[in-house]
Design an enzyme around this catalytic site. Structure first.
Site, PDB file in Angstrom:
ATOM      1  N   GLU A   1      -2.546   7.474  -5.005  1.00 29.29           N
ATOM      2  CA  GLU A   1      -2.835   6.825  -6.287  1.00 29.29           C
ATOM      3  C   GLU A   1      -4.309   6.872  -6.694  1.00 29.29           C
ATOM      4  O   GLU A   1      -4.637   6.709  -7.869  1.00 29.29           O
ATOM      5  CB  GLU A   1      -2.394   5.355  -6.252  1.00 29.29           C
ATOM      6  CG  GLU A   1      -3.275   4.472  -5.371  1.00 29.29           C
ATOM      7  CD  GLU A   1      -2.826   3.002  -5.339  1.00 29.29           C
ATOM      8  OE1 GLU A   1      -1.622   2.765  -5.158  1.00 29.29           O
ATOM      9  OE2 GLU A   1      -3.682   2.126  -5.491  1.00 29.29           O
TER      10      GLU A   1
ATOM     11  N   HIS B   1      -0.562  -0.225  -9.602  1.00 29.16           N
ATOM     12  CA  HIS B   1      -1.300  -1.201  -8.783  1.00 29.16           C
ATOM     13  C   HIS B   1      -1.718  -2.392  -9.647  1.00 29.16           C
ATOM     14  O   HIS B   1      -2.887  -2.764  -9.721  1.00 29.16           O
ATOM     15  CB  HIS B   1      -2.527  -0.533  -8.139  1.00 29.16           C
ATOM     16  CG  HIS B   1      -2.895  -1.175  -6.841  1.00 29.16           C
ATOM     17  ND1 HIS B   1      -3.183  -0.481  -5.701  1.00 29.16           N
ATOM     18  CD2 HIS B   1      -3.025  -2.483  -6.494  1.00 29.16           C
ATOM     19  CE1 HIS B   1      -3.477  -1.308  -4.712  1.00 29.16           C
ATOM     20  NE2 HIS B   1      -3.384  -2.536  -5.182  1.00 29.16           N
TER      21      HIS B   1
ATOM     22  N   ALA C   1       0.030  -5.426  -9.513  1.00 26.45           N
ATOM     23  CA  ALA C   1       0.605  -6.692  -9.042  1.00 26.45           C
ATOM     24  C   ALA C   1      -0.408  -7.832  -8.985  1.00 26.45           C
ATOM     25  O   ALA C   1      -0.067  -8.986  -9.211  1.00 26.45           O
ATOM     26  CB  ALA C   1       1.259  -6.488  -7.677  1.00 26.45           C
TER      27      ALA C   1
ATOM     28  N   ARG D   1       0.867  -1.181   0.000  1.00 24.33           N
ATOM     29  CA  ARG D   1       0.000   0.000   0.000  1.00 24.33           C
ATOM     30  C   ARG D   1       0.906   1.233   0.000  1.00 24.33           C
ATOM     31  O   ARG D   1       1.928   1.268   0.700  1.00 24.33           O
ATOM     32  CB  ARG D   1      -0.909   0.038   1.236  1.00 24.33           C
ATOM     33  CG  ARG D   1      -2.090  -0.919   1.185  1.00 24.33           C
ATOM     34  CD  ARG D   1      -3.119  -0.548   0.113  1.00 24.33           C
ATOM     35  NE  ARG D   1      -4.251  -1.471   0.075  1.00 24.33           N
ATOM     36  CZ  ARG D   1      -4.321  -2.555  -0.689  1.00 24.33           C
ATOM     37  NH1 ARG D   1      -3.325  -2.862  -1.509  1.00 24.33           N
ATOM     38  NH2 ARG D   1      -5.401  -3.320  -0.677  1.00 24.33           N
TER      39      ARG D   1
HETATM   40  P1  NAI Z   1      -1.514 -11.238   5.111  1.00 22.86           P
HETATM   41  O1  NAI Z   1      -2.551 -10.764   6.053  1.00 22.86           O
HETATM   42  O2  NAI Z   1      -1.487 -12.693   4.737  1.00 22.86           O
HETATM   43  O3  NAI Z   1      -0.057 -10.851   5.643  1.00 22.86           O
HETATM   44  C1  NAI Z   1       0.250  -9.619   6.210  1.00 22.86           C
HETATM   45  C2  NAI Z   1       1.376  -9.828   7.212  1.00 22.86           C
HETATM   46  O4  NAI Z   1       1.737  -8.557   7.730  1.00 22.86           O
HETATM   47  C3  NAI Z   1       0.968 -10.726   8.400  1.00 22.86           C
HETATM   48  O5  NAI Z   1       1.916 -11.740   8.605  1.00 22.86           O
HETATM   49  C4  NAI Z   1       0.926  -9.754   9.569  1.00 22.86           C
HETATM   50  O6  NAI Z   1       1.290 -10.347  10.799  1.00 22.86           O
HETATM   51  C5  NAI Z   1       1.963  -8.712   9.128  1.00 22.86           C
HETATM   52  N1  NAI Z   1       1.821  -7.454   9.847  1.00 22.86           N
HETATM   53  C6  NAI Z   1       0.697  -6.862  10.307  1.00 22.86           C
HETATM   54  N2  NAI Z   1       0.996  -5.729  10.973  1.00 22.86           N
HETATM   55  C7  NAI Z   1       2.336  -5.616  10.938  1.00 22.86           C
HETATM   56  C8  NAI Z   1       3.252  -4.663  11.466  1.00 22.86           C
HETATM   57  N3  NAI Z   1       2.830  -3.615  12.184  1.00 22.86           N
HETATM   58  N4  NAI Z   1       4.556  -4.854  11.225  1.00 22.86           N
HETATM   59  C9  NAI Z   1       5.001  -5.929  10.528  1.00 22.86           C
HETATM   60  N5  NAI Z   1       4.184  -6.860  10.017  1.00 22.86           N
HETATM   61  C10 NAI Z   1       2.862  -6.705  10.210  1.00 22.86           C
HETATM   62  O7  NAI Z   1      -1.680 -10.330   3.812  1.00 22.86           O
HETATM   63  P2  NAI Z   1      -1.186 -10.650   2.328  1.00 22.86           P
HETATM   64  O8  NAI Z   1      -2.256 -11.371   1.583  1.00 22.86           O
HETATM   65  O9  NAI Z   1       0.167 -11.235   2.361  1.00 22.86           O
HETATM   66  O10 NAI Z   1      -1.129  -9.176   1.712  1.00 22.86           O
HETATM   67  C11 NAI Z   1      -0.206  -8.210   2.194  1.00 22.86           C
HETATM   68  C12 NAI Z   1      -0.577  -6.864   1.639  1.00 22.86           C
HETATM   69  O11 NAI Z   1      -0.379  -6.838   0.230  1.00 22.86           O
HETATM   70  C13 NAI Z   1      -2.071  -6.483   1.799  1.00 22.86           C
HETATM   71  O12 NAI Z   1      -2.311  -5.908   3.076  1.00 22.86           O
HETATM   72  C14 NAI Z   1      -2.281  -5.487   0.702  1.00 22.86           C
HETATM   73  O13 NAI Z   1      -2.030  -4.199   1.212  1.00 22.86           O
HETATM   74  C15 NAI Z   1      -1.192  -5.834  -0.319  1.00 22.86           C
HETATM   75  N6  NAI Z   1      -1.737  -6.313  -1.599  1.00 22.86           N
HETATM   76  C16 NAI Z   1      -1.358  -5.636  -2.738  1.00 22.86           C
HETATM   77  C17 NAI Z   1      -1.825  -6.047  -3.974  1.00 22.86           C
HETATM   78  C18 NAI Z   1      -1.407  -5.368  -5.250  1.00 22.86           C
HETATM   79  O14 NAI Z   1      -2.003  -5.623  -6.311  1.00 22.86           O
HETATM   80  N7  NAI Z   1      -0.405  -4.513  -5.246  1.00 22.86           N
HETATM   81  C19 NAI Z   1      -2.768  -7.177  -4.090  1.00 22.86           C
HETATM   82  C20 NAI Z   1      -3.035  -7.847  -2.831  1.00 22.86           C
HETATM   83  C21 NAI Z   1      -2.551  -7.401  -1.630  1.00 22.86           C
END
Ligand code: NAI
Length: 344
Positions: A263, A295, A297, A234
């Site tokens: 964005e 965006h 990915a 993000r």
């Molecule tokens: P997820 O929920 O499986 O993993 C997120 C990880 O971040 C978890 O392990 C969590 O413990 C950790 N986390 C939470 N707060 C934290 C903090 N303060 N410090 C360090 N780590 C922390 O989510 P997933 O599916 O891996 O997605 C991650 C991010 O990717 C989403 O939140 C979204 O923003 C982004 N995303 C971007 C896309 C794109 O097209 N560019 C598409 C899909 C997701």
């Protein structure tokens, strides 16, 4: 069952049409984003379906509630654009927790390789029959240290990809998954050590109050000179002004950005005929060592199909049974998955 679908793009429709027909749902596609001015379009629908740059704030939620819309179906995993606290008790928020972690992690690696092997430059050169190699020198990823912030679904796929390249992985997560650590090539560490030891830093955590500007001036100061920053998560995880300053001072060697804080009015649209008002983004894009994708990915056929199937199933399941395992609930100032059914 009728769904009002906001911010519709041509690439959304084939998969949504397929699953809507399969599950007997009607989808009305609106190209406009959902916000205070457009929320009235939701009148008469059972659910609204939104993506990452729609605005679901207090005013929008109250208006949806007044119009008797009780289901908000996010066709994404992140929910930072929804006022979850205000939504709780008024509108059920369903999401797609995972659709293809591979799509995002592979895009992060695609950006990294493009950047360090200067593929974006080489592509343009050879198109003009310029076969010079001047200034195209890259470096091996093998043996380099990558810092991965957030080791959830996407972060872990990225860990595996980096391991495949023979890189050393330093991981940081609020809730570490110790089973992925082997103590040698992959290990958890503090954010401070990750920043100071990594040649490349990739962000895979959600945007929350805690992670807002996790990469700011202070964090960049701690980094190695020449560090590469990858953000496919993000935009507001990175302070773009601070990043720009660090690129100008040569502290940051390159940046690969699939997301940008401001964005929402720009990405996903063709603005090529317009003057870009955002000076920070314009300056970043002008840098030879910055690659920006808009965006993108998530954008694979597999991910689009999974998004459509899960979104339609979420809505149908909710209306048929009164609950859905992909519902989010807000309790004790935190958002969590409501696995066992009814939140309210
Ligand atoms: P997820 O929920 O499986 O993993 C997120 C990880 O971040 C978890 O392990 C969590 O413990 C950790 N986390 C939470 N707060 C934290 C903090 N303060 N410090 C360090 N780590 C922390 O989510 P997933 O599916 O891996 O997605 C991650 C991010 O990717 C989403 O939140 C979204 O923003 C982004 N995303 C971007 C896309 C794109 O097209 N560019 C598409 C899909 C997701």
């Amino acid at each position: 069952m009728k769904i009002a679908f906001f911010d519709a793009k041509s690439y959304d429709r084939p998969a949504f049409d397929k699953y809507a027909a399969e599950y007997g749902v009607t989808v009305k596609y609106f190209e406009t984003k959902l916000n205070e001015d457009t929320v009235y379009l939701s009148a008469g629908y059972d659910a609204v379906c939104v993506f990452v740059n729609d605005t679901v704030n207090e005013a929008v939620i109250d208006r949806l509630y007044e119009m008797n819309v009780r289901v908000l179906a996010l066709r994404c995993a992140g929910f930072n654009n929804v006022d979850m606290k205000h939504a709780f008790g008024k509108i059920h928020v369903l999401r797609v927790p995972a659709y293809s972690p591979y799509a995002v992690a592979e895009h992060a690696m695609a950006l990294l390789l493009t950047s360090i092997r200067r593929i974006h430059k080489a592509y343009i050169r050879t198109k003009e029959f310029n076969f010079s190699l001047k200034n195209l020198t890259g470096f091996d990823l093998h043996g380099k240290t990558v810092g991965i912030i957030g080791t959830g679904k996407i972060g872990r796929v990225f860990v595996d990809i980096c391991k495949g390249f023979g890189m050393k992985v330093l991981a940081y997560d609020k809730y570490p998954a110790e089973e992925i650590s082997d103590g040698e090539n992959v290990r958890y560490t503090s954010l401070g050590e990750l920043l100071s030891q990594s040649d490349i830093i990739s962000l895979h955590c959600p945007l929350t109050e805690e992670t807002h500007y996790i990469i700011d001036e202070n964090a960049l100061d701690k980094c190695k000179t020449g560090v590469i920053i990858i953000n496919t998560s993000r935009g507001a995880l990175v302070d773009a002004e601070a990043l720009l300053k660090a690129i100008k001072s040569r502290k940051v060697g390159a940046a690969c950005l699939d997301v940008y804080e401001e964005e929402s009015e720009l990405f996903f649209e063709d603005n090529s005929g317009h003057i870009l008002e955002d000076d920070t983004l314009a300056r970043l894009i002008s840098m030879p060592n910055v690659i920006v994708t808009s965006h993108q990915a998530f954008l694979t056929g597999e991910a689009l199909d999974n998004i459509a199937e899960t979104t339609v199933k979420n809505v149908v399941t909710f209306f048929n049974s009164g609950h859905c395992q992909n519902e989010l609930c807000y309790k004790d100032n935190q958002v969590s998955d409501c696995k066992d059914g009814k939140c309210f």
